[in-house]
Motif scaffolding. Sequence first.
Motif, PDB file in Angstrom:
ATOM      1  N   GLU A   1       9.717  12.094  -4.479  1.00 25.34           N
ATOM      2  CA  GLU A   1      10.346  11.656  -3.245  1.00 25.34           C
ATOM      3  C   GLU A   1       9.649  10.375  -2.790  1.00 25.34           C
ATOM      4  N   TYR A   2      10.430   9.467  -2.227  1.00 28.93           N
ATOM      5  CA  TYR A   2       9.946   8.138  -1.854  1.00 28.93           C
ATOM      6  C   TYR A   2      10.444   7.814  -0.457  1.00 28.93           C
ATOM      7  N   GLY A   3       9.589   7.201   0.338  1.00 30.23           N
ATOM      8  CA  GLY A   3      10.024   6.794   1.658  1.00 30.23           C
ATOM      9  C   GLY A   3       9.141   5.685   2.207  1.00 30.23           C
TER      10      GLY A   3
ATOM     11  N   HIS B   1       0.847  -1.193   0.000  1.00 27.19           N
ATOM     12  CA  HIS B   1       0.000   0.000   0.000  1.00 27.19           C
ATOM     13  C   HIS B   1       0.886   1.248   0.000  1.00 27.19           C
ATOM     14  N   VAL B   2       0.621   2.160  -0.932  1.00 29.98           N
ATOM     15  CA  VAL B   2       1.409   3.383  -1.037  1.00 29.98           C
ATOM     16  C   VAL B   2       0.467   4.581  -1.158  1.00 29.98           C
ATOM     17  N   LEU B   3       0.710   5.601  -0.346  1.00 28.71           N
ATOM     18  CA  LEU B   3      -0.022   6.862  -0.462  1.00 28.71           C
ATOM     19  C   LEU B   3       0.811   7.814  -1.309  1.00 28.71           C
ATOM     20  N   VAL B   4       0.219   8.290  -2.408  1.00 27.14           N
ATOM     21  CA  VAL B   4       0.925   9.181  -3.329  1.00 27.14           C
ATOM     22  C   VAL B   4       0.195  10.522  -3.384  1.00 27.14           C
ATOM     23  N   THR B   5       0.936  11.607  -3.263  1.00 33.30           N
ATOM     24  CA  THR B   5       0.360  12.940  -3.423  1.00 33.30           C
ATOM     25  C   THR B   5       1.152  13.720  -4.460  1.00 33.30           C
ATOM     26  N   ALA B   6       0.458  14.623  -5.151  1.00 33.10           N
ATOM     27  CA  ALA B   6       1.088  15.522  -6.121  1.00 33.10           C
ATOM     28  C   ALA B   6       0.899  16.948  -5.632  1.00 33.10           C
ATOM     29  N   SER B   7       1.997  17.664  -5.454  1.00 30.00           N
ATOM     30  CA  SER B   7       1.959  19.034  -4.946  1.00 30.00           C
ATOM     31  C   SER B   7       2.490  19.990  -6.003  1.00 30.00           C
TER      32      SER B   7
ATOM     33  N   ALA C   1       4.482  22.791 -21.468  1.00 26.98           N
ATOM     34  CA  ALA C   1       3.110  23.166 -21.128  1.00 26.98           C
ATOM     35  C   ALA C   1       2.971  23.469 -19.642  1.00 26.98           C
ATOM     36  N   LEU C   2       3.803  22.862 -18.818  1.00 26.27           N
ATOM     37  CA  LEU C   2       3.766  23.088 -17.377  1.00 26.27           C
ATOM     38  C   LEU C   2       4.213  24.496 -17.019  1.00 26.27           C
ATOM     39  N   GLY C   3       5.071  25.097 -17.872  1.00 26.42           N
ATOM     40  CA  GLY C   3       5.618  26.399 -17.528  1.00 26.42           C
ATOM     41  C   GLY C   3       6.658  26.248 -16.422  1.00 26.42           C
ATOM     42  N   GLU C   4       7.137  27.366 -15.919  1.00 23.94           N
ATOM     43  CA  GLU C   4       8.187  27.316 -14.899  1.00 23.94           C
ATOM     44  C   GLU C   4       7.583  27.027 -13.526  1.00 23.94           C
ATOM     45  N   ARG C   5       7.104  25.816 -13.412  1.00 24.37           N
ATOM     46  CA  ARG C   5       6.538  25.290 -12.168  1.00 24.37           C
ATOM     47  C   ARG C   5       7.105  23.902 -11.930  1.00 24.37           C
ATOM     48  N   GLN C   6       6.881  23.390 -10.743  1.00 24.83           N
ATOM     49  CA  GLN C   6       7.305  22.032 -10.431  1.00 24.83           C
ATOM     50  C   GLN C   6       6.153  21.282  -9.775  1.00 24.83           C
ATOM     51  N   ILE C   7       6.007  20.013 -10.139  1.00 30.32           N
ATOM     52  CA  ILE C   7       5.063  19.124  -9.472  1.00 30.32           C
ATOM     53  C   ILE C   7       5.876  18.081  -8.721  1.00 30.32           C
ATOM     54  N   ALA C   8       5.700  18.055  -7.416  1.00 31.63           N
ATOM     55  CA  ALA C   8       6.416  17.103  -6.558  1.00 31.63           C
ATOM     56  C   ALA C   8       5.500  15.924  -6.240  1.00 31.63           C
ATOM     57  N   ILE C   9       5.957  14.742  -6.570  1.00 33.48           N
ATOM     58  CA  ILE C   9       5.211  13.511  -6.307  1.00 33.48           C
ATOM     59  C   ILE C   9       5.824  12.841  -5.077  1.00 33.48           C
ATOM     60  N   ASP C  10       5.045  12.767  -4.007  1.00 33.34           N
ATOM     61  CA  ASP C  10       5.521  12.143  -2.768  1.00 33.34           C
ATOM     62  C   ASP C  10       4.901  10.757  -2.621  1.00 33.34           C
ATOM     63  N   CYS C  11       5.741   9.759  -2.459  1.00 33.94           N
ATOM     64  CA  CYS C  11       5.297   8.371  -2.360  1.00 33.94           C
ATOM     65  C   CYS C  11       5.690   7.822  -0.993  1.00 33.94           C
TER      66      CYS C  11
END
Length: 237
Positions: free
Chosen positions: A62-64, A36-42, A106-116
């Motif tokens: 990021e993964y932990g 089971h993994v909880l993933v969020t996108a910020s 298309a994202l432009g100068e932004r970042q999406i952080a995926i935390d797992c």
Amino acid sequence: MRPSKRAKDQMREISLEPGVSRYAEGSCLVKFGHTHVLVTASLQEQAPPFLKGSGKGWVTAEYGMLPRSTHDRMRREAAQGKQSGRTQEIQRLIGRSLRAVTDLAALGERQIAIDCDVLQADGGTRTASITGGFVALAQCAAFMKKTGMITKPLILDQVAAVSCGIWQGEAVLDLDYDEDSQAGTDANFVITGKGGLVEIQGTAEGEPFSDEQFTELLRLARKGVGALVDLQKKALA
């Protein structure tokens, strides 16, 4: 018979539950059997410094593993003051996999952080993270479109991942821990919805595997990813 009593081409029970985080722009609770993994996108309104002025953004991961995600308690890596090589390798794999299907311009100068965050581990945590990570990323993209932050499609294709291996001389799909720990060959396949290969990680733990065995592993992986892509579509519908 496999320890799990599954057929060689049968995956564990898979579930993808989107929208489980109240605050994140995208999220997914992914379950591959007992993994089971909880993933969020910020969404972050600033790209990494190396992309400043480029007009392009970035997707990182990021993964932990939580202390009791395994049989015995492990110390948090933050408490130890450094990440293990395994953790760094996995989070780089997740980031590469998701960037492969993202239009960074298309994202432009932004970042999406995926935390797992691995809540419970029983083999295949990296493949579960990639599969659930796509759902969270797609939700974040939908949020950006809804709020007028982007006008062009951000997601170019789907992506999912699954493990395969040679267990007692047989190619099998979606290894759990009992199988993974005994497998003669262990491989992870990251494949897009259109069938493109993003990454293959394969290692013989003992006897080298043959071309024929690799072909069979790839066939099983394509079958597994096809099922995962369908589940992703249902989760995002």
